[in-house]
Design an enzyme around this catalytic site. Structure first.
Site, PDB file in Angstrom:
ATOM      1  N   ASN A 170       0.872  -0.640   0.117  1.00 45.21           N
ATOM      2  CA  ASN A 170       0.074  -0.500   0.058  1.00 45.21           C
ATOM      3  C   ASN A 170       1.341   1.628   0.253  1.00 45.21           C
ATOM      4  OD1 ASN A 170      -1.990   1.750   0.256  1.00 45.21           O
ATOM      5  ND2 ASN A 170      -2.784   1.619   2.587  1.00 45.21           N
ATOM      6  N   TRP A 171       1.244   1.875  -0.972  1.00 45.17           N
ATOM      7  CA  TRP A 171       1.730   2.579  -1.274  1.00 45.17           C
ATOM      8  C   TRP A 171       1.128   4.179  -0.607  1.00 45.17           C
ATOM      9  CZ3 TRP A 171       3.270   2.238  -6.867  1.00 45.17           C
ATOM     10  CH2 TRP A 171       3.752   0.910  -7.618  1.00 45.17           C
ATOM     11  N   GLU A 196      -6.830   4.231   8.390  1.00 40.52           N
ATOM     12  CA  GLU A 196      -6.785   6.163   7.934  1.00 40.52           C
ATOM     13  C   GLU A 196      -7.651   6.484   7.009  1.00 40.52           C
ATOM     14  OE1 GLU A 196      -3.061   5.740   5.849  1.00 40.52           O
ATOM     15  OE2 GLU A 196      -1.777   4.831   8.011  1.00 40.52           O
ATOM     16  N   GLY A 203       2.850  -1.702   4.777  1.00 43.25           N
ATOM     17  CA  GLY A 203       2.268  -0.148   3.761  1.00 43.25           C
ATOM     18  C   GLY A 203       4.196   0.813   3.693  1.00 43.25           C
ATOM     19  N   GLY A 204       5.065   1.371   4.851  1.00 35.42           N
ATOM     20  CA  GLY A 204       6.677   1.930   4.846  1.00 35.42           C
ATOM     21  C   GLY A 204       7.231   0.996   3.693  1.00 35.42           C
TER      22      GLY A 204
HETATM   23  P1  13P Z   1       2.895   0.508   7.947  1.00 38.86           P
HETATM   24  O1  13P Z   1       3.515  -1.075   6.919  1.00 38.86           O
HETATM   25  O2  13P Z   1       3.407   1.954   7.274  1.00 38.86           O
HETATM   26  O3  13P Z   1       2.813   0.370   9.027  1.00 38.86           O
HETATM   27  O4  13P Z   1       1.617   0.668   7.437  1.00 38.86           O
HETATM   28  C1  13P Z   1       0.112  -0.565   7.102  1.00 38.86           C
HETATM   29  C2  13P Z   1      -0.708   0.079   6.142  1.00 38.86           C
HETATM   30  O5  13P Z   1      -1.028   1.095   6.585  1.00 38.86           O
HETATM   31  C3  13P Z   1      -0.884  -0.967   5.311  1.00 38.86           C
HETATM   32  O6  13P Z   1      -1.956  -0.542   4.529  1.00 38.86           O
END
Ligand code: 13P
Length: 256
Positions: free
Chosen positions: A11-12, A101, A237-238
């Site tokens: 998930n960018w 989010e 995510g990251g």
């Molecule tokens: P992180 O991997 O940056 O914690 O983000 C997770 C996320 O929200 C993937 O949708």
């Protein structure tokens, strides 16, 4: 378990630009070609404006494309809205709905998330419904209650047939972007609870539905997370913004 082959999704979020995302994809494709994955599916979720570009580049590759969100309405006077038909037209096969989010920053309710899920189904897109508790809810021992409420809002709307083929992502809010992943045991407990909730609807559906874990997944913690019986992959995510760390996570899933 071949019934549920693993899946890793990147998930960018709201990161990158046309040039940097193109480079990222080059890196991901080159790393994945070395891995020659057989079991693990891979998806990326770019920002809306880059969906067409990314889908075009990935055509014929093993990496699928999804949208981070979608409007719940079909079409019409919705300034700024992007419909399920549009993301499908841009080359998407998957859509995230109810990411925390979106729930927090855009006040999306369980009902709205269900509307969006339903829209995806009506366009033949595979929805991935995200669920997860806040730190406060975990501290009050309300985790299972919260995530099953979020899941039931969708299943009660679309029923067995409407949920078939969809996926769930368990993303504890406190673990997203914090560097503090859930432990494998914590993830497993919630995934098992979600699977039990699905089994109330249908045992087979429950057994074949993939439940991904998301929240500070890295190349370092992925192996242990994927070692859990009910963790079928990750929503990253990251660590999905770097080709090598993303590929390492895919490798861990492949070998799980
Ligand atoms: P992180 O991997 O940056 O914690 O983000 C997770 C996320 O929200 C993937 O949708």
């Amino acid at each position: 378990m071949s019934e549920r082959d693993p899946l890793v999704a990147g998930n960018w979020k709201m990161n990158g630009d046309a040039g940097s995302l193109d480079l990222l994809l080059d890196g991901v494709l080159s790393e994945l070609s070395v891995l020659a994955l057989r079991r693990c599916s891979v998806l990326v979720f770019p920002p809306y404006v880059y969906l067409g570009q990314v889908a075009q580049k990935l055509r014929g590759s093993i990496v699928g494309v999804g949208s981070q969100d979608v409007d719940q309405r079909t079409q019409g006077a919705v300034t700024g809205g992007v419909s399920a038909a549009m993301v499908k037209d841009a080359g998407c096969g998957f859509v995230l709905v109810g990411h925390s989010e979106r729930r927090t920053l855009f006040a999306e309710s369980d009902e709205l998330v269900s509307d969006k899920f339903e829209q995806c189904g009506s366009q033949g897109l595979v929805p991935i419904v995200c669920v997860g508790e806040t730190l406060e809810e975990r501290r009050r021992d309300r985790t299972i209650e919260v995530v099953t409420r979020q899941l039931r809002a969708v299943t009660s709307r679309v029923g067995l047939a409407g949920f078939d083929g969809a996926m769930i992502a368990y993303e504890p809010v406190w673990a997203i972007g914090t560097g503090e992943s859930a432990t494998p045991e914590q993830a497993e407990e919630v995934h098992a609870g979600l699977r039990k909730c699905l089994a109330e609807l249908d045992e087979d559906l429950s057994n074949r539905t993939r439940i991904l874990y998301g929240g500070s997944v890295t190349a370092d913690n992925a192996v242990a997370l994927f070692g859990m019986k009910n963790v079928d992959g990750a929503l990253v995510g990251g660590a999905s913004l770097k080709a090598n760390s993303f590929a390492e996570i895919c490798k861990a899933a492949e070998e799980s």
